[in-house]
Design an enzyme around this catalytic site. Structure first.
Site, short mmCIF file in Angstrom:
data_model
loop_
_atom_site.label_atom_id
_atom_site.label_comp_id
_atom_site.label_asym_id
_atom_site.label_seq_id
_atom_site.Cartn_x
_atom_site.Cartn_y
_atom_site.Cartn_z
N LYS A 85 -29.21 -104.63 36.63
CA LYS A 85 -29.32 -105.82 37.49
C LYS A 85 -30.79 -106.18 37.67
CE LYS A 85 -27.67 -107.51 42.02
NZ LYS A 85 -26.95 -107.13 43.26
N SER A 160 -23.21 -110.18 44.56
CA SER A 160 -24.34 -110.69 43.80
C SER A 160 -24.53 -110.03 42.43
CB SER A 160 -25.63 -110.50 44.60
OG SER A 160 -25.90 -109.13 44.78
N SER A 184 -21.81 -106.36 47.07
CA SER A 184 -22.31 -106.94 45.82
C SER A 184 -21.97 -106.17 44.56
CB SER A 184 -23.83 -107.12 45.90
OG SER A 184 -24.13 -108.21 46.72
#
Ligand SMILES: [Zn+2]
Lengths: 535, 481
Positions: A85, A160, A184
């Site tokens: 990420k 996210s 997330s």
């Protein structure tokens, strides 16, 4: 012929691939090339990555193969390609948090969790897209374009960590790292039909993770199954002196919990999670999953968790307060975006931040600054902290009776693109089942448990008491035995992906954005032309 | 001025702690590195970096708190003070607001008006900021983060002081305590001790406090005294003119001997303090407190008593010797080497103090080694140099830390104890000054002093005065006496 071989590699889980690499049936370069080809084929349709490091990954693959051949790397993940990420620092590799304000930021150091993977022989393919600074539940707040759900490109992948989850679902990597501040990892895992764990706060070092809500943020694995997640978590968990909130643990042998046995395990289902607002198809799938565990010998009961409705306001106050301070360092002085024209220091701050941050980030910075202002601190921030403590108490009480709590990860399956952004409050409410886990610092895992009538994945969430990852891993593993991993159609069929790509023009990665923006002269090509301070 | 006014003063004192590394990272705190060389991701506020508390900072803060009779918050926390400024890389300063480490202490001060207690409201730990440097040539500002993250404690007094004298006495007291603890060198000029003065005036006997101002940029005790006097006058004038004192921060200009307003309370920032989520609370056990107490070095009061008792040094001298930790250290180290406390005390009290005054230096600036002073005392004792020569040698030691044995050898300053050579010189001098000889015989005893002086001059001070006296007298009185 070769293409087919590669497809069969791509369908492997991380641990399966690791085993094949160890037995020399697949080489690290072969696996890396397969993933890179998949990325090339599917990115136009999915856009899971902000940065793909093809050259670096291939070079690394060769290095790691040599180490494996020399017997220096023997772990289960040696040689297995991974996606990270984009809020975790990677030395020498662009790290943007999917924000314009960090469009050019190349860290001088690597996040501890990523370092742990590197030590275990991981090949980093690139950095995945996310909601800007992890603020959002759809990956639509990214400054570099949306990520599409590999199951249906008209839908969001969740957020996210949407890029990481979409990349895993689309076989664009073998596993990924995500971060979870309010769901997330668990919510996009649910939307993309993959497995993800948010560990107990303090289990994985936050050093090098660009903070959103420091007291809630935790890095965790996203993969095709529970076995992979356990193996990855075992690798990234470590006590790190560089992170004061890191906790020394002796029980990080998570793979030892991969046992198909839930006999006598007490599982609580909070009635509060199954009331109004929960999609009927999701509810049915979760209850069916609970039934599977019950049939395997677990004792499943309903109970009242209480305080659920207070989690969302408490979360948005605490996370935004911390974010408003955490994000103040992005000011155009030292790195990242600096406005092209400004008069004096104050104006430089104002313009750089106005241009650099997107609307959702600005909203949360303002909310956070507001709740910390003198005169409001007690009424909002302190009250939220008290609520947080009460929520933790409610969980403590539940875990006196239950080994685990089982519920949905999200009230619905993945919404259509654009549906959530128009109504932020509704988007915030979607976090209702995941947020309290962060407030209480607990571990939680999403395991896929079916598809809705539109063919979108549904995820079940298993919540454990602090440090009880092994219980959720055990239950998740037992459940998973009852079904076969199923990926989206495009993962196995790049042609379908090409067709999907036709359906919408997608934004490219950060570098492309940079070039496009510079060409349009929205922003200086030589950002920070004044003086930069480097250490 | 018909009315009587009382000045009410409270102090905020920042002290830079003497740790080797910064408060939240492993970077060096050393002065004078090239810009941005003592930095890392943490102290430059890079994304993803995290602070880790330096335990020594807590240790020093505890030691200062205990030595100033403070209560200790055994569960204390760090808070973020949010404000934007480029010297502050994260745009928040990590400090303590809600639960500072020490609270409610006091120190006793002594002034001509007597002794009194000054209360300490709290002591908290925090990080220093970087330095902004304006580049005139390029017309831009540069930031040096070498000082960013250097540990500080802020000692906040109660508004207990009433005069500049009391303020200076309080600062001197704090400085000595902290220096003796080894927690800081407390140099005002170099900024390792900084004081902001909160001052208000009120009519004598008035129950309520007047409106206070805060004065910044005070770099010496003298500047502090002048600033207090200036601000007191300014406020009284305002009141006498029927105007109001505005609550504001003012900057003292010691060259112009006046101050100007920096910012008023109205435009004071909201710092939005909140507990730093990156740092865990500091839990201070009873054992830790006891350990810090046990390790506490001898403080000034104890040293003062010991010097009088152990070395039979008079109170006045002992006060000067212990008036700076460095002076006391030099004294003790020299005594340990030569075993002559009174002699060492004399050199420091007389010669060293004279030279310091001449050079407008502080005792902390003495840079010579105790070994060299001890050697010099040894040379005098052996009669190898005369006292006169020794004084000039000391000046060399004081200025350049020379080795006195080597210096005396090189410069040929050894005392002449060869009686034959000395006698020949004196005989020549006596022969050349018949008038003095006659004066002596006519009862003018002073004439002998003249001859001795001439001899000493001829010998360039190297002759032993006792021997010269003896021979001159022999020659004048014609032998046996
Ligand atoms: Zn540093």
């Amino acid at each position: 012929m070769e293409r087919r071989a590669d497809v069969s590699i791509l369908e492997m889980t991380a641990v399966e691939l690791g085993r094949k690499i160890k037995s020399r049936e697949v080489s690290v370069v072969q696996a890396t090339k397969a993933a890179l080809e998949q990325i090339k084929a599917l990115e136009p349709a999915v856009h899971a990555y902000v940065t793909v490091d093809e050259e670096g990954a291939l070079k690394k693959a060769e290095e790691i193969q040599k180490k494996i051949d020399a017997g220096e790397l023997t772990g289960p993940l040696a040689g297995v390609p991974v996606a990270i990420k984009d809020n975790m620092c990677t030395e020498g590799m662009l790290t943007t948090c999917s924000s314009k304000i960090l469009y050019n930021f190349v860290p001088a150091y690597t996040a501890e969790a990523v370092r742990n993977l590197e030590k275990a022989g991981a090949v980093i393919l690139g950095k995945t897209n996310m909601d800007e600074f992890a603020m959002g539940s759809t990956t639509e707040t990214s400054a570099f374009g949306v990520t599409r759900n590999p199951w249906n490109p008209d839908h969001v992948p969740g957020g996210s960590s949407g890029g990481s989850c979409a990349a895993v679902a689309a076989n664009e990597c073998f596993y990924a790292l995500g971060s979870d501040t309010g769901g997330s990892i668990r919510q996009p895992s649910s939307f993309c039909g993959v497995t993800g764990i948010k560990p107990t706060y303090g289990t994985v070092s936050r050093y090098g993770l660009i903070a959103y809500g420091s007291s809630l943020d935790q890095i965790g694995p996203i993969a095709k199954d529970v076995t992979d997640c356990a193996a990855v978590l075992e690798t990234i968990a470590s006590y790190d002196k560089k992170d004061s909130t890191s906790i020394p643990r002796e029980d990080c042998d998570f793979t030892s919990a991969l046992v198909d046995d839930v006999k006598g395990m007490k599982i609580g289902i909070p009635r509060d999670y199954f009331g109004e607002g929960l999609d009927k198809e999701v509810k049915d799938a979760i209850l069916a999953a609970a039934k599977v565990l019950e049939e395997k010998g677990a004792i499943v009961e309903e109970f009242d968790l209480s305080l659920v409705e207070y989690a969302i306001p408490a979360y948005y106050v605490i996370a935004s307060a911390e974010a408003s301070s955490n994000l103040s360092r992005f000011d155009g002085v030292k790195y990242g975006l600096r406005a092209k024209e400004y008069e004096g220091l104050h104006d430089m701050y104002k313009k750089s931040r106005s241009e650099g941050f997107g609307p959702e980030v600005k909203r949360r910075i303002m909310l956070g600054a507001f709740v910390l202002s003198s005169g409001y601190y007690d009424a909002y921030y302190l009250k939220a902290l008290r609520t947080k403590a009460l929520i933790k108490k409610a969980f403590d009480k539940a875990f006196e009776t239950y080994d685990l709590i089982l519920g949905p990860a999200s009230p619905s399956t993945a919404p259509r693109l654009g549906e959530s952004l128009s109504d932020p409050l509704k988007m915030y409410l979607g976090d209702i089942y995941t947020i309290s886990v962060n407030l209480a610092g607990l571990p939680g895992m999403t395991v896929p448990c079916g598809l809705d009538s539109r063919g979108l994945p549904i995820g079940m969430q298993l919540i454990g008491d602090c440090f009880q990852e092994k219980k959720i891993i055990r239950a998740g593993y037992a459940f998973e035995r009852s079904r076969k991993y199923q990926g989206p159609a495009i993962a196995a069929d790049p042609k379908a992906a090409a067709a999907q790509a036709q359906r919408g023009a997608l934004c490219g990665n950060a570098r492309e954005w940079e070039a496009a923006a510079a060409a349009a002269d929205k922003r200086p090509a030589d950002v920070g032309a004044g003086k930069e301070v480097r250490s | 001025m018909s009315k009587q006014y009382e000045t009410v003063i409270g102090l905020e004192v920042h002290v830079e702690l003497a740790t080797k590394t910064k408060i939240f990272c492993g970077c060096s705190t050393e002065f004078g590195g090239a810009p941005n060389t003592h930095t890392c991701p943490v102290c430059t506020g890079m994304p993803g970096s995290l602070p880790v508390l330096n335990k020594q900072v807590v240790e020093y803060a505890l030691a200062v708190g205990l030595a100033t009779n403070c209560g200790i918050n055994q569960y204390c926390k760090f808070d973020r003070k949010n404000y934007f400024y480029p010297d502050n890389p994260q745009n928040y300063q990590i400090s303590q607001l809600y639960l500072p480490i020490c609270h409610d202490g006091w120190v006793e001060i002594e002034t001509s008006a007597g002794t009194k207690k000054v209360g300490i409201h709290e002591i908290h730990m925090e990080e220093d900021a970087g330095k902004l440097i304006h580049d005139e040539w390029e017309d831009c500002s540069l930031v040096d983060y070498n000082r960013s993250g250097v540990p500080l404690i802020e000692i906040v007094s109660e508004p207990d002081m009433r005069s500049a004298d009391e303020v200076i006495a309080y600062l001197e007291k704090l400085r000595l305590i902290i220096q003796y603890l080894g927690a800081s060198d407390c140099k005002l000029q170099e900024g390792s001790m900084r004081a902001d003065v909160n001052l208000s005036v009120r009519e004598l006997g008035a129950p309520q406090m007047g409106t206070r101002t805060e004065m910044k940029n005070l770099n010496s005790f003298k500047a502090i005294a002048r600033a207090i006097e200036g601000e007191r006058k300014r406020q009284i004038e305002l009141i006498e003119e029927g105007k109001k004192v505005i609550q504001e921060t003012r900057r003292w200009d010691d060259n112009k001997e006046n101050s100007h307003a920096m910012r008023s309370k109205e435009d004071a920032q909201d710092y939005r303090y909140f507990p730093d989520p990156d740092l865990t609370p500091v839990v201070i056990s009873d054992e830790w407190i006891q350990a810090v107490r046990d390790r506490q070095p001898e403080l000034r009061t104890e040293k003062l008593a010991r010097y009088q008792k152990e070395f039979s040094i008079p109170l006045y001298d002992a006060e000067i010797l212990t008036g700076s930790k460095h002076m006391a250290d030099v004294f003790e180290a020299t005594v340990a080497l030569c075993g002559r406390p009174k002699e060492v005390s004399n050199w420091l009290m007389v010669e060293a103090m004279r030279l310091l005054k001449e050079k407008e230096q502080e005792p902390d600036d003495m840079a010579f080694s105790p070994e060299n002073l001890a050697k010099l005392i040894g040379l005098v004792e052996q009669g190898a140099v005369t006292r006169t020569v020794a004084k000039t040698v000391f000046e060399e030691i004081f200025a350049n830390n020379v080795d006195p044995e080597q210096y005396v050898e090189e410069k040929g300053l050894k005392a002449v104890s060869d009686e034959g050579a000395l006698r020949r010189t004196i005989e020549e001098i006596v022969a050349a000054n018949p008038q003095s000889v006659e004066d002596y015989h006519n009862g003018k005893v002073k004439a002998m002093g003249f001859l001795v002086g001439q001899t000493m001059r001829a010998m360039k001070g190297k002759a032993d005065p006792a021997a010269v006296n003896k021979i001159v007298k022999e020659l004048l009185t014609g032998g046996a006496n």
